[in-house]
Design an enzyme around this catalytic site. Sequence first.
Site, short mmCIF file in Angstrom:
data_model
loop_
_atom_site.label_atom_id
_atom_site.label_comp_id
_atom_site.label_asym_id
_atom_site.label_seq_id
_atom_site.Cartn_x
_atom_site.Cartn_y
_atom_site.Cartn_z
CE LYS A 86 -32.02 -1.26 34.38
NZ LYS A 86 -32.17 -0.96 32.94
CG ASP A 102 -26.99 -17.44 35.42
OD1 ASP A 102 -26.30 -18.39 34.99
OD2 ASP A 102 -28.23 -17.50 35.54
CG ASP A 144 -26.73 -19.48 29.66
OD1 ASP A 144 -25.70 -19.80 30.29
OD2 ASP A 144 -27.76 -20.19 29.63
CG ASP A 150 -30.73 -1.82 29.86
OD1 ASP A 150 -29.60 -1.41 30.25
OD2 ASP A 150 -31.73 -1.09 29.82
CE1 TYR A 163 -28.14 -15.97 40.19
CE2 TYR A 163 -27.37 -18.18 40.71
CZ TYR A 163 -27.79 -17.25 39.79
OH TYR A 163 -27.86 -17.60 38.47
C1 IPM Z 1 -24.43 -21.48 36.03
C2 IPM Z 1 -25.75 -22.16 36.26
C3 IPM Z 1 -26.09 -22.11 37.75
C4 IPM Z 1 -26.17 -20.64 38.17
C5 IPM Z 1 -27.37 -22.85 38.16
C6 IPM Z 1 -27.34 -24.30 37.73
C7 IPM Z 1 -27.66 -22.73 39.62
O1 IPM Z 1 -26.74 -21.57 35.50
O2 IPM Z 1 -23.41 -21.91 36.63
O3 IPM Z 1 -24.38 -20.54 35.24
O4 IPM Z 1 -27.21 -20.00 37.98
O5 IPM Z 1 -25.17 -20.13 38.68
MG MG Z 2 -26.03 -20.14 34.12
#
Ligand code: IPM
Ligand code: MG
Length: 352
Positions: A186, A243, A247, A219, A141
Site C-alpha cells: 500500500k 492474511d 482468505d 486494494d 501483528y
Molecule cells: C491465519 C489465521 C491466524 C493469523 C490467526 C488465527 C491468528 O487467521 O493463520 O491466517 O491471523 O495469522
Molecule cells: Mg487468516
Amino acid sequence: MHADIVVLPGDGIGPEITVAAVEVLKKIAARFGHEFHFSEHDIGGIAIDRHGEPLPGATLEACRQADAVLLGAVGGPKWSDPNAKVRPEQGLLAIRKALGLFANLRPVRTHPAAIHASPIKPELLAGVDFVVVRELTGGIYFGDKSRDADSASDLCRYTVVEIERVLRSAFQLARQRRRRLTSVDKANVLETSRLWRDIATRIGREEFPDVELEHQLVDSMAMHLIAKPRAYDVIVTENMFGDILTDEASMLAGSLGLLPSASLGGQGKVGIYEPIHGSAPDIAGKGIANPYATVLSAALLLRHSLGLDAEAAHIEAAVSAVLDAGVLTADLARDGAVSTTQATEALLRQLG
Ligand code: IPM
Ligand code: MG
C-alpha cells in the site's frame, strides 16, 4: 528415512483433521519404507486450560527438536472474551515467531470437482494456480500495542532484513515456477510499503533479472484476485495483507477447507504445516470437517521439511482423485456429503 513429527492438534476441529493427516502420513511411511515418529503436544485454548498458557515451554521445546510440525487450528468461543489476558491465537503467533518462520507459503489451485462450490464464475476459475508468500513474523501483528481509556494503537514496523529475506524466498519460488512475481503493498499510503517496494525493485534488478516483477496496491489486488485469478504465479506480501488476501483466495478454490500452508524459516529451521482455516467451533466434534487442507499440508511437510517429493506428489494426486470421485465433505458437496472419517478412508484406499 526416519523423521520425528510433532503434532499440535489445538482446538475445535483441530484434533479431527490432524488425526486424518497423521493416518495419511502413516500410510505413506508404510508404503515408501519410512519411519515417522509422532508426538502430540498442546497449543492454543487447550493449552490455556491444561497449562495456563497458549504456548507451553514443553511444546516449543518439542517443536525445536522435531524434523517438522503439523498443526490443526487454535481458538474458540470459550477463550474469546475480548478482555481476556491470554488468548489461543497468541500461542500460534508466538510459535511462528520463536521458530523464526518468516515465510508462509499458501498455494491456491482450483480443482474441477470443487469449482461448483465457489461463488465465482466457473470460466474464471479453471487452471488457477498461484502461491501467496505471506510475511509471517513482522508488521502490525508484532508491533507494540497499547490501549488506554480513549485510544488504542498497533504499530506496523518492518526492518530491511525482514523484508529482504521474505522477498528473496518469493523470488526463488517464482524462479522454480513461471517466473512471475507480484509484490503487494500500500505504497501510496504506508511508509513500510514504500520501503517494501524499494527493496523488491532492488532485489529484482540485482538478483533476479530473470523474474518478471510487478507491483500491485493491496486494494486493487483484492479486486484482481477475483477478476483474473489465472494471471498470477507468485504473490508476495506483508503479514496482514497476506492474511486477508488468502482468505479471499480460498473462495477461488471453493472452500477454505482445501487450502494448505507451509511456514518456513531459513536453512535448518523446522517448518510448521497447517491448514489456513481456523478451528471452526460451530462444527467441531461433529465429524464433518474437511480434512483435505490438513492432508495437503502434510504433503507440503514431506516436500519442504523431509525432501520427499514423490511422496508429497502421491498425496496430492490422491486428494485430486478422491475429489474427482465426488468424495466431498459438507463444505463442498451439493448433496451426499461424506464425513471426515469417510473422506480419510477414501484417501487411504487411494494411496494404495
Ligand atoms: C491465519 C489465521 C491466524 C493469523 C490467526 C488465527 C491468528 O487467521 O493463520 O491466517 O491471523 O495469522
Ligand atoms: Mg487468516
